[in-house]
Design a protein around this motif. Structure first.
Motif, PDB file in Angstrom:
ATOM      1  N   HIS A   1     -60.914   9.794   3.574  1.00 17.35           N
ATOM      2  CA  HIS A   1     -60.493   9.756   2.373  1.00 17.35           C
ATOM      3  C   HIS A   1     -62.001  10.149   1.420  1.00 17.35           C
ATOM      4  CE1 HIS A   1     -62.075   5.785   3.024  1.00 17.35           C
ATOM      5  NE2 HIS A   1     -62.726   5.621   1.546  1.00 17.35           N
TER       6      HIS A   1
ATOM      7  N   HIS B   1     -63.084   9.492  -3.045  1.00 22.02           N
ATOM      8  CA  HIS B   1     -63.202   8.381  -4.047  1.00 22.02           C
ATOM      9  C   HIS B   1     -63.076   9.146  -5.363  1.00 22.02           C
ATOM     10  CE1 HIS B   1     -65.078   7.350  -0.505  1.00 22.02           C
ATOM     11  NE2 HIS B   1     -64.828   5.927  -0.871  1.00 22.02           N
TER      12      HIS B   1
ATOM     13  N   ILE C   1     -71.644   1.786  -2.518  1.00 19.33           N
ATOM     14  CA  ILE C   1     -71.012   0.798  -1.565  1.00 19.33           C
ATOM     15  C   ILE C   1     -72.225   0.189  -0.801  1.00 19.33           C
ATOM     16  CG2 ILE C   1     -69.572   0.677   0.096  1.00 19.33           C
ATOM     17  CD1 ILE C   1     -68.082   3.295  -0.747  1.00 19.33           C
TER      18      ILE C   1
ATOM     19  N   HIS D   1     -65.253  10.365   3.503  1.00 21.36           N
ATOM     20  CA  HIS D   1     -65.586   9.453   4.631  1.00 21.36           C
ATOM     21  C   HIS D   1     -64.760   8.770   5.435  1.00 21.36           C
ATOM     22  CE1 HIS D   1     -66.731   5.520   2.524  1.00 21.36           C
ATOM     23  NE2 HIS D   1     -65.611   5.763   2.593  1.00 21.36           N
TER      24      HIS D   1
ATOM     25  N   HIS E   1     -67.637  -2.439  -3.289  1.00 18.18           N
ATOM     26  CA  HIS E   1     -67.678  -1.209  -3.837  1.00 18.18           C
ATOM     27  C   HIS E   1     -67.845  -1.220  -5.447  1.00 18.18           C
ATOM     28  CE1 HIS E   1     -65.679  -0.306  -0.187  1.00 18.18           C
ATOM     29  NE2 HIS E   1     -65.662   0.900  -0.502  1.00 18.18           N
TER      30      HIS E   1
HETATM   31 FE   LIG Z   1     -64.286   4.840   1.109  1.00 17.59          FE
END
Ligand SMILES: [Fe+2]
Length: 221
Positions: A106, A108, A114, A164, A178
């Motif tokens: 996916h 972002h 993170i 990632h 996150h």
């Molecule tokens: Fe992610």
């Protein structure tokens, strides 16, 4: 993408009572506002503060360390919102991945940091190598595979590092924190299947907070 213009909220939202997180978020807002022209600098300046937060284990309540069988990410993954800015330009959330589970591949679509808080993960970072002009089609290349320990931090600076998949490699669930420059759970983003060179839109949602956008979609059906 017009779908990603989200309506502002009435006010900042806090889902956790923690002075440590409040002062960290104040620092993030100050640094991200002062370095808005240069996100590499934003991330570099934020990292030491984030490192300090990750090193302190008592501020995150047990309820934000739970897996979620209802997850829209699949695999029982919990995505727990801790803070969301009124204009939805900043969120902090925990991501809890059960042992053996892997996130979909996916993106972002925002700058972010993170950091691993608990457990161990293997992260596979991808880069998109097609033009993006053919709907539903995406060709990815693996850039890096990393093993992550608690305290490790990585950067999202789209397009770098933005795509990632993350797998828990410890025997207990992994928990990562996150810090993202958007309302990640509520925007429409992308889920990729590298083997079939395909991509589709998805909205991951949060385990503990609604997205107005999801509610509107349901109302239209
Ligand atoms: Fe992610």
């Amino acid at each position: 993408m017009t779908h990603n213009i989200l309506e502002p909220l009435p006010e900042d939202q806090w889902f956790i009572e923690s002075q440590k997180l409040r002062s960290f978020v104040a620092t993030v807002r100050e640094i991200s506002a002062s370095t808005s022209e240069n996100r590499t600098q934003t991330l570099a300046r934020l990292e030491p503060y984030f490192q300090e937060l990750l090193g302190q284990q008592e501020w995150l309540d047990e309820k934000f360390l739970q897996v979620n069988p209802e997850s829209k990410m699949g695999g029982g993954i919990g995505q727990w919102l801790l803070y969301r800015a009124q204009d939805r330009s900043l969120t902090v959330f925990s991501l809890v991945i059960p042992p053996g589970s892997t996130t979909p591949v996916h993106d972002h679509l925002a700058w972010g940091l993170i950091g691993l808080y608990k457990g161990n993960q293997q992260e596979t970072v991808y880069r998109r190598v097609d033009s993006g002009n053919c709907e539903g089609h995406a060709k990815l290349e693996v850039v890096e595979v990393r093993s992550l320990q608690p305290g490790d931090i990585y950067r999202l600076l789209p397009p770098d590092g933005d795509i990632h998949a993350v797998k828990t490699t410890s025997e207990t669930a992994s928990v990562s924190i996150h810090i993202l420059g958007n309302d990640t759970g509520c925007i429409l983003r992308h889920q990729f299947i590298p083997e079939s060179h395909s991509v589709k839109s998805f909205r991951s949602g949060y385990s503990n907070a609604p997205c107005q956008e999801q509610e509107k979609e349901h109302a239209q059906v």
